[in-house]
Motif scaffolding. Sequence first.
Motif, PDB file in Angstrom:
ATOM      1  N   THR A  91       0.850  -1.178   0.000  1.00  0.00           N
ATOM      2  CA  THR A  91       0.000   0.000   0.000  1.00  0.00           C
ATOM      3  C   THR A  91       0.895   1.241   0.000  1.00  0.00           C
ATOM      4  N   ALA A  92       0.308   2.390  -0.196  1.00  0.00           N
ATOM      5  CA  ALA A  92       1.089   3.634  -0.212  1.00  0.00           C
ATOM      6  C   ALA A  92       1.853   3.849   1.102  1.00  0.00           C
ATOM      7  N   PRO A  93       1.235   3.665   2.276  1.00  0.00           N
ATOM      8  CA  PRO A  93       2.005   3.837   3.519  1.00  0.00           C
ATOM      9  C   PRO A  93       3.156   2.843   3.667  1.00  0.00           C
ATOM     10  N   THR A  94       2.951   1.605   3.227  1.00  0.00           N
ATOM     11  CA  THR A  94       4.008   0.602   3.318  1.00  0.00           C
ATOM     12  C   THR A  94       5.160   0.929   2.385  1.00  0.00           C
ATOM     13  N   VAL A  95       4.853   1.344   1.180  1.00  0.00           N
ATOM     14  CA  VAL A  95       5.906   1.717   0.230  1.00  0.00           C
ATOM     15  C   VAL A  95       6.670   2.935   0.749  1.00  0.00           C
ATOM     16  N   ALA A  96       5.958   3.900   1.330  1.00  0.00           N
ATOM     17  CA  ALA A  96       6.628   5.062   1.915  1.00  0.00           C
ATOM     18  C   ALA A  96       7.559   4.625   3.044  1.00  0.00           C
ATOM     19  N   ALA A  97       7.109   3.681   3.865  1.00  0.00           N
ATOM     20  CA  ALA A  97       7.943   3.187   4.962  1.00  0.00           C
ATOM     21  C   ALA A  97       9.186   2.483   4.430  1.00  0.00           C
ATOM     22  N   ILE A  98       9.042   1.702   3.365  1.00  0.00           N
ATOM     23  CA  ILE A  98      10.197   1.030   2.761  1.00  0.00           C
ATOM     24  C   ILE A  98      11.199   2.062   2.255  1.00  0.00           C
ATOM     25  N   LEU A  99      10.712   3.062   1.549  1.00  0.00           N
ATOM     26  CA  LEU A  99      11.606   4.088   0.997  1.00  0.00           C
ATOM     27  C   LEU A  99      12.333   4.843   2.105  1.00  0.00           C
ATOM     28  N   VAL A 100      11.612   5.231   3.148  1.00  0.00           N
ATOM     29  CA  VAL A 100      12.227   5.964   4.249  1.00  0.00           C
ATOM     30  C   VAL A 100      13.223   5.070   4.991  1.00  0.00           C
ATOM     31  N   PHE A 101      12.879   3.805   5.176  1.00  0.00           N
ATOM     32  CA  PHE A 101      13.807   2.873   5.834  1.00  0.00           C
ATOM     33  C   PHE A 101      15.120   2.819   5.074  1.00  0.00           C
ATOM     34  N   PHE A 102      15.048   2.742   3.750  1.00  0.00           N
ATOM     35  CA  PHE A 102      16.272   2.645   2.951  1.00  0.00           C
ATOM     36  C   PHE A 102      17.054   3.953   2.911  1.00  0.00           C
ATOM     37  N   VAL A 103      16.406   5.065   3.153  1.00  0.00           N
ATOM     38  CA  VAL A 103      17.136   6.335   3.206  1.00  0.00           C
ATOM     39  C   VAL A 103      18.101   6.340   4.386  1.00  0.00           C
ATOM     40  N   TYR A 104      17.664   5.820   5.526  1.00  0.00           N
ATOM     41  CA  TYR A 104      18.456   5.908   6.750  1.00  0.00           C
ATOM     42  C   TYR A 104      19.245   4.656   7.106  1.00  0.00           C
ATOM     43  N   ALA A 105      18.836   3.496   6.632  1.00  0.00           N
ATOM     44  CA  ALA A 105      19.472   2.246   7.055  1.00  0.00           C
ATOM     45  C   ALA A 105      20.884   2.122   6.483  1.00  0.00           C
ATOM     46  N   LEU A 106      21.790   1.668   7.322  1.00  0.00           N
ATOM     47  CA  LEU A 106      23.150   1.353   6.895  1.00  0.00           C
ATOM     48  C   LEU A 106      23.169  -0.136   6.617  1.00  0.00           C
ATOM     49  N   GLN A 107      23.007  -0.503   5.342  1.00  0.00           N
ATOM     50  CA  GLN A 107      22.804  -1.901   5.032  1.00  0.00           C
ATOM     51  C   GLN A 107      23.923  -2.542   4.237  1.00  0.00           C
ATOM     52  N   CYS A 108      24.869  -1.816   3.800  1.00  0.00           N
ATOM     53  CA  CYS A 108      25.922  -2.396   2.978  1.00  0.00           C
ATOM     54  C   CYS A 108      27.041  -2.903   3.887  1.00  0.00           C
ATOM     55  N   LEU A 109      27.211  -4.200   3.940  1.00  0.00           N
ATOM     56  CA  LEU A 109      28.233  -4.771   4.820  1.00  0.00           C
ATOM     57  C   LEU A 109      29.645  -4.364   4.429  1.00  0.00           C
ATOM     58  N   SER A 110      29.864  -4.085   3.161  1.00  0.00           N
ATOM     59  CA  SER A 110      31.206  -3.635   2.781  1.00  0.00           C
ATOM     60  C   SER A 110      31.508  -2.274   3.391  1.00  0.00           C
ATOM     61  N   THR A 111      30.509  -1.428   3.538  1.00  0.00           N
ATOM     62  CA  THR A 111      30.699  -0.142   4.198  1.00  0.00           C
ATOM     63  C   THR A 111      31.050  -0.342   5.666  1.00  0.00           C
ATOM     64  N   VAL A 112      30.372  -1.274   6.302  1.00  0.00           N
ATOM     65  CA  VAL A 112      30.657  -1.582   7.704  1.00  0.00           C
ATOM     66  C   VAL A 112      32.074  -2.147   7.838  1.00  0.00           C
ATOM     67  N   ALA A 113      32.482  -2.985   6.900  1.00  0.00           N
ATOM     68  CA  ALA A 113      33.833  -3.553   6.927  1.00  0.00           C
ATOM     69  C   ALA A 113      34.893  -2.469   6.756  1.00  0.00           C
ATOM     70  N   VAL A 114      34.663  -1.535   5.855  1.00  0.00           N
ATOM     71  CA  VAL A 114      35.613  -0.433   5.662  1.00  0.00           C
ATOM     72  C   VAL A 114      35.672   0.436   6.913  1.00  0.00           C
ATOM     73  N   LEU A 115      34.525   0.696   7.513  1.00  0.00           N
ATOM     74  CA  LEU A 115      34.496   1.472   8.750  1.00  0.00           C
ATOM     75  C   LEU A 115      35.287   0.765   9.847  1.00  0.00           C
ATOM     76  N   ALA A 116      35.170  -0.541   9.933  1.00  0.00           N
ATOM     77  CA  ALA A 116      35.937  -1.306  10.929  1.00  0.00           C
ATOM     78  C   ALA A 116      37.430  -1.218  10.648  1.00  0.00           C
ATOM     79  N   ARG A 117      37.804  -1.330   9.390  1.00  0.00           N
ATOM     80  CA  ARG A 117      39.225  -1.277   9.039  1.00  0.00           C
ATOM     81  C   ARG A 117      39.795   0.119   9.282  1.00  0.00           C
TER      82      ARG A 117
END
Length: 117
Positions: free
Chosen positions: A64-90
């Motif tokens: 639905t429109a609210p669910t799609v909006a929630a997905i889009l907003v989640f992806f704006v803020y979520a740090l989901q790329c593990l390679s980014t986390v690995a670089v941050l650790a290094r």
Amino acid sequence: GRAIEPVFEPLGFDWRVDIALVSSIAAREVFVSSLAVTTETGNEAALPERLRSTRDSSGRRVFTAPTVAAILVFFVYALQCLSTVAVLARESNSRKWPAVALVSMLGLAYVAALIAH
């Protein structure tokens, strides 16, 4: 996906979206292909049409429109790329800062998506 469904249910996500979120930890681009797999019904419909017609167990539309909006907003803020986390650790020479970044960004993404929904 069904195991973590209660956590993401307030955002309007069902088990298919949950599976896509977990798989997208590798890279954000994996989200779309995971949705393509979990919404496969055997017909030749394109992914946008399948997403429009996806229903939950009670017969309600999943995307639905609210669910799609929630997905889009989640992806704006979520740090989901593990390679980014690995670089941050290094670069920080620590496991603390990547953990803090990952947890805080996922928390922020969840709260923002909840507000958007």
